[in-house]
Scaffold this active site. Structure first.
Site, PDB file in Angstrom:
ATOM      1  N   HIS A  28       3.042  -5.238   0.976  1.00 36.53           N
ATOM      2  CA  HIS A  28       1.891  -5.624   0.151  1.00 36.53           C
ATOM      3  C   HIS A  28       2.172  -5.185  -1.281  1.00 36.53           C
ATOM      4  O   HIS A  28       3.187  -4.538  -1.548  1.00 36.53           O
ATOM      5  CB  HIS A  28       0.587  -5.033   0.678  1.00 36.53           C
ATOM      6  N   HIS A  49       0.561  -3.139  -3.522  1.00 33.61           N
ATOM      7  CA  HIS A  49       0.123  -1.908  -4.163  1.00 33.61           C
ATOM      8  C   HIS A  49       1.324  -1.205  -4.803  1.00 33.61           C
ATOM      9  O   HIS A  49       2.423  -1.207  -4.236  1.00 33.61           O
ATOM     10  CB  HIS A  49      -0.572  -0.996  -3.151  1.00 33.61           C
ATOM     11  N   ASP A  88       2.593   1.722  -5.206  1.00 32.21           N
ATOM     12  CA  ASP A  88       3.438   2.718  -4.545  1.00 32.21           C
ATOM     13  C   ASP A  88       4.439   2.065  -3.597  1.00 32.21           C
ATOM     14  O   ASP A  88       5.402   2.704  -3.160  1.00 32.21           O
ATOM     15  CB  ASP A  88       2.597   3.761  -3.809  1.00 32.21           C
ATOM     16  N   HIS A  89       4.257   0.775  -3.300  1.00 39.75           N
ATOM     17  CA  HIS A  89       5.205   0.023  -2.472  1.00 39.75           C
ATOM     18  C   HIS A  89       6.026  -0.971  -3.297  1.00 39.75           C
ATOM     19  O   HIS A  89       7.188  -1.217  -2.992  1.00 39.75           O
ATOM     20  CB  HIS A  89       4.456  -0.740  -1.371  1.00 39.75           C
TER      21      HIS A  89
END
Length: 260
Positions: A75, A77, A79-80
Site C-alpha cells: 500500500h 503509506h 513507511d512502506h
C-alpha cells in the site's frame, strides 16, 4: 501494537528474506519489513520502506549480483512506499502498486495478478481495509502470505483515514478462507515478527474486531459522546502514545456501526 521486541532482521522463509528498515516507532513496531522474494538471478522487492539512504543502500548491497525485476507495494503509506522512487532509480526497476499515484512504469497491480521472478511467483490478493489500496501477496513456494499492514506481527492494525472497517472485515474473512484452503504455513507482516499460525492469527483478529465493536456500543450506552471519550473508556489499557491511532480506528468503527 504492544509486545516484547523480537529481532527479525534477516529472518524469513526459503524464498523470502526480511531486511528491517531503521524506522522503529509505536506505530511501525521494530520498523518496516522490506521483503526480498526469490533466490534466483532476479528477485522481487516488497515494500522498500521509508526513503532512508542507509536502508536502501544496505538493501542494494545485500542483493549482490541479483537483479530486481519489480518493486511491489502492499500500500502507499510512506513507511512502506517512501523509498520506492529512490530505490527504483538505484536498481533500474519499475514500481507496481494498486494506487496509480505510487507506480513507476506502465503496469498496475491488482487482485488476481501474478508476478514472477526467475524461480517463483507471487499472487496478488486485494485486501482493502487498513487503507483503500491495501494488497497482500501469496507466495506458493513457501505457503506464506505477505500481509503488509493488514496483519501485523504484534498487536492489531489501525483502520487509517483512507481505510474502511467493512472492507477490512471482508478482507480478513477472505484471507481466513484462503489460508485454510491453501494450507498457509506462515504470515510475513509489514511490521513485527513472522507468524507461524495463519489461521489462528486471523481468527484472533476477527475476534478482536468483534470485541472492540461491542466495547464501543457499551461506551456509547454508558454516555460517551465523541471519539476521544470512547477512546478514553475503551482503550484505557493501551499506552496513551497510541491513542491518536486508536481515534482513527474508533472513527472507522463508528462509521461502520452507523451504516449497519
Amino acid at each position: 501494537m504492544s509486545g516484547l521486541f523480537v529481532p527479525i532482521d534477516g529472518s524469513g522463509t526459503a524464498s523470502a528474506t526480511n531486511v528491517l528498515a531503521p524506522n522503529a516507532s509505536p506505530m511501525t513496531l521494530d520498523g518496516t519489513n522490506t521483503w526480498v522474494i526469490g533466490q534466483g538471478e532476479t528477485v522481487l522487492i516488497v515494500d522498500p520502506g521509508p526513503d532512508d539512504e542507509h536502508h536502501l543502500r544496505r538493501l542494494v548491497e545485500l542483493l549482490g549480483e541479483r537483479r530486481v525485476a519489480t518493486i511491489l507495494l502492499t500500500h502507499g503509506h510512506p513507511d512502506h512506499s517512501g523509498g520506492a522512487a529512490t530505490f527504483a532509480a538505484m536498481v533500474s526497476a519499475p514500481v507496481r502498486a494498486l494506487d496509480p499515484n505510487h507506480r513507476l512504469g506502465s503496469e498496475g497491480l491488482g487482485d488476481g495478478d501474478v508476478v514472477t521472478t526467475s524461480d517463483l511467483e507471487l499472487r496478488v490478493i486485494g485486501t482493502p481495509g487498513h487503507s483503500a489500496d491495501s494488497l497482500c501477496f501469496w507466495l506458493p513456494a513457501d505457503a506464506a502470505l505477505l500481509t503488509g499492514d493488514t496483519i501485523l506481527g504484534r498487536g492489531t492494525t489501525v483502520i487509517a483515514p483512507d481505510g474502511d472497517l467493512a472492507d477490512y472485515l471482508r478482507s480478513l474473512d477472505k484471507l481466513r478462507a484462503m489460508a485454510e484452503l491453501a494450507e498457509a504455513r506462515t504470515l510475513l507482516p509489514g511490521h513485527g515478527p513472522m507468524l507461524p499460525d495463519p489461521i489462528g492469527k486471523l481468527d484472533e483478529y476477527l475476534a478482536h474486531r468483534r470485541k472492540r465493536l461491542d466495547q464501543i456500543r457499551e461506551a456509547i450506552r454508558a454516555g460517551a459522546k465523541d471519539v476521544p471519550e470512547i477512546v478514553e473508556m475503551v482503550y484505557a489499557d493501551v499506552d496513551r502514545s497510541l491513542w491518536p491511532a486508536a481515534e482513527m480506528s474508533v472513527a472507522a468503527q463508528l462509521n461502520y456501526l452507523k451504516n449497519l
